[in-house]
Design an enzyme around this catalytic site. Sequence first.
Site, PDB file in Angstrom:
ATOM      1  N   CYS A   1       3.702  -4.501   3.707  1.00  0.00           N
ATOM      2  CA  CYS A   1       3.246  -4.987   3.750  1.00  0.00           C
ATOM      3  C   CYS A   1       2.948  -5.931   2.939  1.00  0.00           C
ATOM      4  CB  CYS A   1       1.792  -4.676   3.215  1.00  0.00           C
ATOM      5  SG  CYS A   1       1.367  -2.302   4.032  1.00  0.00           S
TER       6      CYS A   1
ATOM      7  N   GLY B   1       1.374   4.120   1.940  1.00  0.00           N
ATOM      8  CA  GLY B   1       1.929   4.263   2.971  1.00  0.00           C
ATOM      9  C   GLY B   1       3.301   3.454   3.267  1.00  0.00           C
ATOM     10  N   CYS B   2       2.947   1.877   2.953  1.00  0.00           N
ATOM     11  CA  CYS B   2       3.027   1.279   3.559  1.00  0.00           C
ATOM     12  C   CYS B   2       4.797  -0.347   2.915  1.00  0.00           C
ATOM     13  CB  CYS B   2       3.366  -0.110   4.799  1.00  0.00           C
ATOM     14  SG  CYS B   2       3.748  -1.620   5.599  1.00  0.00           S
ATOM     15  N   GLY B   3       5.757   0.140   3.304  1.00  0.00           N
ATOM     16  CA  GLY B   3       6.800  -1.527   2.374  1.00  0.00           C
ATOM     17  C   GLY B   3       6.958  -2.130   2.738  1.00  0.00           C
TER      18      GLY B   3
ATOM     19  N   ARG C   1       0.371  -1.448   0.506  1.00  0.00           N
ATOM     20  CA  ARG C   1      -0.108  -0.005   0.107  1.00  0.00           C
ATOM     21  C   ARG C   1       1.248   1.625  -0.101  1.00  0.00           C
ATOM     22  NH1 ARG C   1      -3.420  -4.132   2.836  1.00  0.00           N
ATOM     23  NH2 ARG C   1      -5.245  -4.106   2.523  1.00  0.00           N
TER      24      ARG C   1
END
Length: 276
Positions: A123, A119-121, A117
């Site tokens: 996930c 906002g997250c590297g 996603r």
Amino acid sequence: MDRQPSFIQHRADCAQASVVRVRGGTAEPVTQIDRVAEETPIALEYNGISHATMLASPADLDDFALGFSLTEGIINRPIDVRGIDVVAQHNGIVVQIEISSACEVRLKERRRAMAGRTGCGLCGVETLPEVLREVAPVPDASPIAISAILRAMRAMRANQALHDITGATHAAAWADSDGQVQMVREDVGRHNALDKLIGALARRDEPFQQGLALVSSRASFEMVQKCAAAGIGILAAVSAPTALAIRLAQNSNVALLGFVRNADATIYSHAERIQS
């Protein structure tokens, strides 16, 4: 107010939308045109095997594919990539990456299923060792003046073209030891912007030790990890780092700076790499 925004005049990295602006609590009577950043599912396939799907800005995808492959440890060197094809589909983009057989074997051994996603590297990473994988310490290099770093951060902000249009993207930049920005990459995801930058540098065979990376975001653990994996010895961020990012920077010989704004900065690790 029953008017609904509608999207028109589609572009690769941004689209136009008709909007109703509210100012001072009152809707303006005229529908206006605004430009918004695109966010597209990007599927990465290695030798025909699906590996990861990220949400990213649909630009500089060759750079993204190479940078992601390097910073994730899928390949060791740019030469390990035999070819990259970008294939548009009706619901996203597939980036088909052909890698050497040795890298393919290693990838299958540590393969993970990841649905990324913005906002997250990290996930979808399946095990803790995959998150906290070891990276070799970055070789020592000549110190860089803090004045050059501050100058480079100001120059990066002045070269965020997509952000100026949409207000919705992050940037990663590369500057030389004099603080002259050589390259900027933008994306809706800060990790993606950094991967695009690293990929672009690798494609041009730029020496990672003779400069610094700058990001228009906080310095999270994975941002430091990507820099360390690429051999980048200095990372300067607009916002704060995390404690885990600081510990990794200390262990991997990366000088980490946060709150780099105007004439100010905070050095969190390896201050000896920064000249005052």
